[in-house]
Design a protein around this motif. Structure first.
Motif, PDB file in Angstrom:
ATOM      1  N   LEU A 330       0.826  -1.208   0.000  1.00 38.77           N
ATOM      2  CA  LEU A 330       0.000   0.000   0.000  1.00 38.77           C
ATOM      3  C   LEU A 330       0.860   1.257   0.000  1.00 38.77           C
ATOM      4  O   LEU A 330       0.443   2.301  -0.493  1.00 38.77           O
ATOM      5  CB  LEU A 330      -0.936   0.001   1.207  1.00 38.77           C
ATOM      6  CG  LEU A 330      -1.945  -1.148   1.267  1.00 38.77           C
ATOM      7  CD1 LEU A 330      -2.774  -1.069   2.542  1.00 38.77           C
ATOM      8  CD2 LEU A 330      -2.862  -1.119   0.046  1.00 38.77           C
ATOM      9  N   VAL A 331       2.075   1.148   0.544  1.00 40.72           N
ATOM     10  CA  VAL A 331       3.012   2.266   0.502  1.00 40.72           C
ATOM     11  C   VAL A 331       3.459   2.507  -0.935  1.00 40.72           C
ATOM     12  O   VAL A 331       3.516   3.644  -1.408  1.00 40.72           O
ATOM     13  CB  VAL A 331       4.231   1.999   1.417  1.00 40.72           C
ATOM     14  CG1 VAL A 331       5.255   3.133   1.284  1.00 40.72           C
ATOM     15  CG2 VAL A 331       3.788   1.844   2.861  1.00 40.72           C
ATOM     16  N   PHE A 332       3.754   1.419  -1.658  1.00 38.89           N
ATOM     17  CA  PHE A 332       4.179   1.530  -3.053  1.00 38.89           C
ATOM     18  C   PHE A 332       3.086   2.152  -3.923  1.00 38.89           C
ATOM     19  O   PHE A 332       3.369   2.879  -4.890  1.00 38.89           O
ATOM     20  CB  PHE A 332       4.551   0.152  -3.615  1.00 38.89           C
ATOM     21  CG  PHE A 332       5.704  -0.496  -2.901  1.00 38.89           C
ATOM     22  CD1 PHE A 332       6.728   0.270  -2.376  1.00 38.89           C
ATOM     23  CD2 PHE A 332       5.761  -1.878  -2.757  1.00 38.89           C
ATOM     24  CE1 PHE A 332       7.792  -0.328  -1.709  1.00 38.89           C
ATOM     25  CE2 PHE A 332       6.817  -2.481  -2.092  1.00 38.89           C
ATOM     26  CZ  PHE A 332       7.840  -1.703  -1.569  1.00 38.89           C
ATOM     27  N   LEU A 333       1.813   1.890  -3.577  1.00 38.14           N
ATOM     28  CA  LEU A 333       0.681   2.428  -4.341  1.00 38.14           C
ATOM     29  C   LEU A 333       0.276   3.824  -3.878  1.00 38.14           C
ATOM     30  O   LEU A 333      -0.723   4.368  -4.350  1.00 38.14           O
ATOM     31  CB  LEU A 333      -0.527   1.484  -4.223  1.00 38.14           C
ATOM     32  CG  LEU A 333      -0.419   0.146  -4.955  1.00 38.14           C
ATOM     33  CD1 LEU A 333      -1.581  -0.755  -4.587  1.00 38.14           C
ATOM     34  CD2 LEU A 333      -0.366   0.362  -6.466  1.00 38.14           C
ATOM     35  N   HIS A 349      -0.535   4.587   8.235  1.00 31.50           N
ATOM     36  CA  HIS A 349      -1.293   5.845   8.172  1.00 31.50           C
ATOM     37  C   HIS A 349      -1.778   6.087   6.737  1.00 31.50           C
ATOM     38  O   HIS A 349      -0.989   5.967   5.793  1.00 31.50           O
ATOM     39  CB  HIS A 349      -0.422   7.027   8.619  1.00 31.50           C
ATOM     40  CG  HIS A 349      -0.193   7.062  10.100  1.00 31.50           C
ATOM     41  ND1 HIS A 349      -0.719   8.037  10.913  1.00 31.50           N
ATOM     42  CD2 HIS A 349       0.505   6.214  10.911  1.00 31.50           C
ATOM     43  CE1 HIS A 349      -0.356   7.807  12.162  1.00 31.50           C
ATOM     44  NE2 HIS A 349       0.399   6.718  12.188  1.00 31.50           N
ATOM     45  N   LEU A 350      -3.039   6.453   6.592  1.00 35.76           N
ATOM     46  CA  LEU A 350      -3.615   6.765   5.287  1.00 35.76           C
ATOM     47  C   LEU A 350      -3.095   8.105   4.796  1.00 35.76           C
ATOM     48  O   LEU A 350      -3.073   9.083   5.554  1.00 35.76           O
ATOM     49  CB  LEU A 350      -5.140   6.812   5.391  1.00 35.76           C
ATOM     50  CG  LEU A 350      -5.927   7.051   4.095  1.00 35.76           C
ATOM     51  CD1 LEU A 350      -5.829   5.834   3.190  1.00 35.76           C
ATOM     52  CD2 LEU A 350      -7.389   7.372   4.407  1.00 35.76           C
ATOM     53  N   THR A 351      -2.670   8.165   3.550  1.00 36.63           N
ATOM     54  CA  THR A 351      -2.269   9.435   2.944  1.00 36.63           C
ATOM     55  C   THR A 351      -3.525  10.199   2.545  1.00 36.63           C
ATOM     56  O   THR A 351      -4.347   9.662   1.791  1.00 36.63           O
ATOM     57  CB  THR A 351      -1.387   9.201   1.710  1.00 36.63           C
ATOM     58  OG1 THR A 351      -0.191   8.514   2.112  1.00 36.63           O
ATOM     59  CG2 THR A 351      -1.012  10.512   1.043  1.00 36.63           C
ATOM     60  N   PRO A 352      -3.710  11.426   3.043  1.00 37.22           N
ATOM     61  CA  PRO A 352      -4.925  12.177   2.715  1.00 37.22           C
ATOM     62  C   PRO A 352      -5.058  12.384   1.209  1.00 37.22           C
ATOM     63  O   PRO A 352      -4.070  12.520   0.496  1.00 37.22           O
ATOM     64  CB  PRO A 352      -4.717  13.519   3.439  1.00 37.22           C
ATOM     65  CG  PRO A 352      -3.717  13.236   4.512  1.00 37.22           C
ATOM     66  CD  PRO A 352      -2.813  12.183   3.943  1.00 37.22           C
ATOM     67  N   GLY A 353      -6.291  12.431   0.747  1.00 34.26           N
ATOM     68  CA  GLY A 353      -6.543  12.645  -0.675  1.00 34.26           C
ATOM     69  C   GLY A 353      -7.856  12.008  -1.095  1.00 34.26           C
ATOM     70  O   GLY A 353      -8.278  10.995  -0.526  1.00 34.26           O
ATOM     71  N   GLU A 354      -8.481  12.599  -2.098  1.00 31.49           N
ATOM     72  CA  GLU A 354      -9.797  12.125  -2.544  1.00 31.49           C
ATOM     73  C   GLU A 354      -9.741  10.716  -3.101  1.00 31.49           C
ATOM     74  O   GLU A 354     -10.631   9.901  -2.855  1.00 31.49           O
ATOM     75  CB  GLU A 354     -10.345  13.100  -3.601  1.00 31.49           C
ATOM     76  CG  GLU A 354     -11.821  12.929  -3.889  1.00 31.49           C
ATOM     77  CD  GLU A 354     -12.378  14.040  -4.750  1.00 31.49           C
ATOM     78  OE1 GLU A 354     -13.121  13.728  -5.706  1.00 31.49           O
ATOM     79  OE2 GLU A 354     -12.078  15.210  -4.478  1.00 31.49           O
ATOM     80  N   GLU A 355      -8.677  10.404  -3.860  1.00 28.18           N
ATOM     81  CA  GLU A 355      -8.567   9.074  -4.463  1.00 28.18           C
ATOM     82  C   GLU A 355      -8.442   7.988  -3.401  1.00 28.18           C
ATOM     83  O   GLU A 355      -9.064   6.926  -3.506  1.00 28.18           O
ATOM     84  CB  GLU A 355      -7.380   9.013  -5.422  1.00 28.18           C
ATOM     85  CG  GLU A 355      -7.620   9.686  -6.756  1.00 28.18           C
ATOM     86  CD  GLU A 355      -6.497   9.438  -7.731  1.00 28.18           C
ATOM     87  OE1 GLU A 355      -5.404   9.018  -7.281  1.00 28.18           O
ATOM     88  OE2 GLU A 355      -6.700   9.656  -8.941  1.00 28.18           O
TER      89      GLU A 355
END
Length: 425
Positions: A330-333, A349-355
């Motif tokens: 998930l880090v690579f993506l 941790h989730l990376t903020p963003g609409e996608e």
């Protein structure tokens, strides 16, 4: 008889497939599809200038100006929009679409199957049969109870709209829908002719109820989520994966590489470029929590959907010693990042963003219902609806210029251009 959500979902697909193609055989069906298309793109938006709506609807949704007023009138009657008028002219619309209501169901309550003509009814009945499997033409006639000439006309129209495609396999005529099966349709038609549609439908239904199950575990246990598979069904599932009809993602972990099985990828009309990455990230999210649930190194996840809900609600997953191995893909993506806590314990941790939010919502829905929800929303169109008229006009102008740029030179003009090029060699 089709009704509610099913009726409108299928109408949406027909509208998306035909686009600007005018079909004299169709009448109310196109209006139903247009109403559904507009509704799903308006939810959550503020007041929209009608001129902007008119241009966006024509450019992105193939809803012509002369049909837009009727569609807006229908959505107004349903209570999904308010119309701001100046005299008889619509100045703007104010979306008022419930956030927690099924849009297809809401629009479906307005329409009935009985108001459609025979070509429209026949088309929707055929498409309904093809959502979960391809089908033999003769069996379609028998199952639906449709006349052969009527089926022929419906299939011809659908072939133009690319929501039907017919194959000749093992002496049989097989009809499939590229909307629901995007990869290797030729082989899928051959498999249908060889083993029949029923086993394909059974296997896909079991997968839908257990999205993201590890293939190695299915092969080992001859079952999927507690549902036993026959040897023939197991062989069919493996064959569908091997031939790329299912295209399951394979993810590398520290000491292993696992393949996770999902229902077929939707076609381009249902999965445009902006949603393709969301779809891939959602599958990766499901695969990673399935790994922790079913193939854990030491500590098993008991409720994978709850893990994703926590990630959505608080933005991270509690630390554990298997996080690096489990979530590294998930880090690579670019879905998130790993934060060191202590020793071998990390938080994801989730990376903020609409996608990423959309991918997480889709992953949760895949685990809960098996459905690929909200992939029919075109984000570019929603962005255009939230801008002013100059923005959509620039998009339209760019599209027109691109189209003009593809026109090839012919005759004397081509010769003159060629001589001009040679002069600079």
């Amino acid at each position: 008889m089709l009704s509610g959500r099913k009726l409108i979902e299928l109408s949406y697909d027909v509208q998306a497939g035909l686009g600007r193609i005018d079909v004299p055989d169709f009448d109310r069906l196109r209006t139903m599809g247009m109403a559904a298309t507009l509704a799903i793109h308006l939810r959550g938006l503020q007041e929209i200038d009608f001129e902007v709506l008119r241009k966006v609807s024509d450019h992105f949704f193939s809803i012509p100006s002369y049909a837009l007023k009727e569609v807006c009138g229908i959505l107004s009657e349903i209570g999904y929009i308010d119309l701001v008028r100046k005299g008889d002219r619509i100045i703007s619309i104010i979306p008022n679409i419930p956030h927690f209501k099924d849009l297809y169901e809401g629009v479906g309550d307005y329409f009935t199957f009985s108001e459609l003509n025979e070509h429209e009814q026949g088309t929707l009945l055929i498409l309904s049969e093809l959502q979960n499997k391809p089908e033999n033409r003769d069996r379609l006639i028998s199952t639906i109870g449709i006349d052969r000439p009527l089926l022929e006309r419906c299939v011809n129209i659908g072939s133009t709209g690319n929501y039907f495609k017919e194959f000749r396999a093992r002496g049989r005529s097989i009809i499939a829908s590229p909307f629901y099966f995007s990869d290797n349709l030729d082989e899928l038609a051959d498999v249908t002719a060889r083993v029949g549609a029923d086993d394909i439908a059974t296997v896909l239904e079991v997968i839908k109820s257990n999205q993201g199950w590890p293939l190695s575990l299915i092969q080992k246990r001859l079952e999927l989520g507690g549902k036993k598979l026959t040897t023939e069904q197991m062989q069919l599932l493996v064959h569908l994966c091997a031939e790329g009809i299912l295209k399951p993602p394979s993810i590398e972990f520290k000491n292993s590489k696992e393949t996770f099985v999902f229902t077929p990828k939707p076609g381009g009309n249902r999965l445009d470029a902006s949603n393709r990455e969301i779809y891939e990230r959602a599958m990766a999210l499901v695969s990673c929590v399935r790994k922790g649930q079913l193939l854990a190194d030491q500590f098993r996840i008991k409720m994978p959907v709850r893990i994703l809900e926590v990630l959505r609600d608080q933005g991270y997953i509690g630390s554990n010693s298997e996080a690096v191995n489990q979530y590294r893909n998930l880090v690579f993506l670019r879905v998130g990042h790993l934060k060191h806590v202590t020793g071998d314990r990390y938080q994801f941790h989730l990376t903020p963003g609409e996608e990423n939010r959309a991918a997480l919502d889709l992953a949760i829905n895949l685990l809960r219902t098996g459905e690929l929800a909200n992939l029919d929303v075109r984000q570019e169109a929603r962005l255009a609806l939230s801008k002013d008229e100059r923005y959509i006009q620039s998009i339209i102008s760019a599209a027109e210029l691109k189209g003009r740029g593809q026109i090839a030179l012919e005759g004397d003009s081509a010769d003159q251009f060629e001589q001009l090029i040679f002069a600079y060699e």
